[in-house]
Write a protein that holds these residues in place. Structure first.
Motif, short mmCIF file in Angstrom:
data_model
loop_
_atom_site.label_atom_id
_atom_site.label_comp_id
_atom_site.label_asym_id
_atom_site.label_seq_id
_atom_site.Cartn_x
_atom_site.Cartn_y
_atom_site.Cartn_z
N LYS A 1 -21.23 17.14 -15.36
CA LYS A 1 -21.75 17.69 -16.54
C LYS A 1 -22.71 16.35 -17.23
CE LYS A 1 -18.40 21.13 -17.86
NZ LYS A 1 -17.40 21.46 -18.65
N ARG A 2 -23.59 16.67 -18.02
CA ARG A 2 -24.36 15.56 -18.78
C ARG A 2 -23.49 15.09 -19.84
NH1 ARG A 2 -30.76 17.29 -19.18
NH2 ARG A 2 -29.75 19.22 -20.55
N SER A 3 -23.84 13.94 -20.24
CA SER A 3 -23.00 13.49 -21.49
C SER A 3 -23.91 13.96 -22.61
CB SER A 3 -23.26 12.04 -21.63
OG SER A 3 -24.60 11.43 -21.86
N ALA A 4 -22.98 13.69 -23.67
CA ALA A 4 -23.66 14.38 -25.25
C ALA A 4 -24.71 13.74 -25.42
CB ALA A 4 -22.60 14.10 -26.21
N THR A 5 -24.96 12.71 -25.34
CA THR A 5 -26.13 11.72 -25.67
C THR A 5 -27.53 12.51 -24.76
OG1 THR A 5 -25.08 9.78 -25.81
CG2 THR A 5 -27.56 9.59 -25.69
N GLU A 6 -27.39 12.67 -23.55
CA GLU A 6 -28.24 13.36 -22.67
C GLU A 6 -28.75 14.70 -23.15
OE1 GLU A 6 -27.42 11.16 -18.42
OE2 GLU A 6 -26.27 12.72 -18.93
N GLU A 7 -27.61 15.38 -23.71
CA GLU A 7 -27.76 16.81 -24.00
C GLU A 7 -28.50 16.57 -25.28
OE1 GLU A 7 -27.13 19.92 -22.89
OE2 GLU A 7 -26.06 19.29 -21.27
N ILE A 8 -28.30 15.85 -26.24
CA ILE A 8 -29.11 15.85 -27.47
C ILE A 8 -30.37 15.22 -27.20
CG2 ILE A 8 -29.11 14.75 -29.57
CD1 ILE A 8 -25.98 14.72 -29.55
N ALA A 9 -30.57 14.46 -26.27
CA ALA A 9 -32.14 13.70 -26.03
C ALA A 9 -32.83 15.00 -25.64
CB ALA A 9 -32.03 12.69 -25.17
N SER A 10 -32.28 15.83 -24.54
CA SER A 10 -32.90 16.72 -24.03
C SER A 10 -33.51 17.83 -25.04
CB SER A 10 -32.18 17.47 -22.87
OG SER A 10 -32.85 18.70 -22.36
N ALA A 11 -32.35 18.12 -25.93
CA ALA A 11 -32.71 19.14 -27.20
C ALA A 11 -33.74 18.74 -27.96
CB ALA A 11 -31.47 19.52 -27.74
N PHE B 1 -32.12 23.55 -32.43
CA PHE B 1 -31.71 22.10 -32.03
C PHE B 1 -30.32 21.87 -32.73
CE2 PHE B 1 -31.82 17.77 -33.45
CZ PHE B 1 -31.76 17.10 -32.40
N GLU B 2 -30.14 22.31 -33.80
CA GLU B 2 -28.92 21.92 -34.50
C GLU B 2 -27.69 22.33 -33.68
OE1 GLU B 2 -28.24 19.62 -36.89
OE2 GLU B 2 -30.40 19.08 -37.03
N ARG B 3 -27.98 23.90 -33.12
CA ARG B 3 -26.70 24.43 -32.57
C ARG B 3 -26.48 23.78 -31.28
NH1 ARG B 3 -27.22 27.76 -28.62
NH2 ARG B 3 -29.31 28.36 -28.56
N LEU B 4 -27.57 23.45 -30.57
CA LEU B 4 -27.52 22.65 -29.30
C LEU B 4 -26.84 21.28 -29.46
CD1 LEU B 4 -31.00 23.41 -27.49
CD2 LEU B 4 -28.57 24.23 -26.70
N LYS B 5 -27.29 20.49 -30.66
CA LYS B 5 -26.41 19.31 -31.01
C LYS B 5 -25.08 19.56 -31.06
CE LYS B 5 -27.43 17.21 -34.74
NZ LYS B 5 -28.03 16.21 -35.92
N GLY C 1 -19.52 19.33 -29.19
CA GLY C 1 -18.17 19.60 -29.28
C GLY C 1 -17.50 20.27 -30.44
N GLN C 2 -18.66 20.50 -31.11
CA GLN C 2 -18.36 21.31 -32.48
C GLN C 2 -18.70 22.56 -32.23
OE1 GLN C 2 -20.76 19.30 -35.19
NE2 GLN C 2 -19.65 17.45 -35.23
N THR C 3 -18.19 23.58 -33.15
CA THR C 3 -18.63 25.12 -32.91
C THR C 3 -19.96 25.07 -33.82
OG1 THR C 3 -17.16 25.52 -34.94
CG2 THR C 3 -16.25 26.00 -32.69
N ALA C 4 -20.62 25.81 -33.31
CA ALA C 4 -21.97 26.10 -33.91
C ALA C 4 -21.88 26.99 -34.80
CB ALA C 4 -23.25 26.60 -32.79
N ALA C 5 -22.41 26.78 -36.25
CA ALA C 5 -22.40 27.73 -37.28
C ALA C 5 -23.45 28.88 -36.98
CB ALA C 5 -22.74 27.08 -38.51
#
Length: 139
Positions: free
Chosen positions: A98-108, A122-126, A131-135
């Motif tokens: 899996k990609r790290s959270a930083t890589e996921e956010i950078a991609s988004a 973008f906020e949902r992907l972030k 690891g938070q539940t998306a509102a």
């Protein structure tokens, strides 16, 4: 040194034969020490035979064990390729795949900047990457 063209061609041919003999000797020693089924005494006897009677030893080795030389070489090449592919996979991707959270956010973020996704997406992907539940968003 060379008095005519024939002596030069003969010397060139002798050099070629010496080089070919030397290469065959290296191939045979490589095959001999690569073989795991042959014990230490067998390797020692073959080595002594190749050193004491090089031309005869080479011909006998090729007759007796020549059939397995290509099989051992192919097996060694396949194992080497497997090790190389495993190394490339280990370097190219993280251990868990899996990609790290930083890589996921950078991609988004790059998708957001290109206009492919909206700010809400973008906020949902972030949030997912962190690891938070998306509102739930109203779309």
């Amino acid at each position: 040194m060379f008095n005519d063209n024939g002596s030069f061609l003969l010397a060139l041919f002798e050099f070629f034969l010496f080089f070919a003999w030397f290469m065959c000797l290296f191939w045979i020693f490589g095959d001999l020490f690569r073989d795991k089924s042959l014990g230490g005494w067998g390797k020692t006897l073959w080595t002594l035979f190749l050193i004491i009677l090089p031309l005869l030893g080479m011909l006998v080795y090729l007759i007796v064990r020549g059939g397995g030389m290509s099989e051992r070489a192919l097996k060694d090449a396949a194992e080497s390729q497997k090790r190389q592919e495993a190394y490339i996979r280990s370097v190219a991707s993280p251990a868990d795949g899996k990609r790290s959270a930083t890589e996921e956010i950078a991609s988004a973020k790059s998708l957001l900047d290109s206009g492919a996704i909206t700010a809400a997406e973008f906020e949902r992907l972030k949030a997912t990457a962190l690891g938070q539940t998306a509102a739930p968003t109203a779309a």
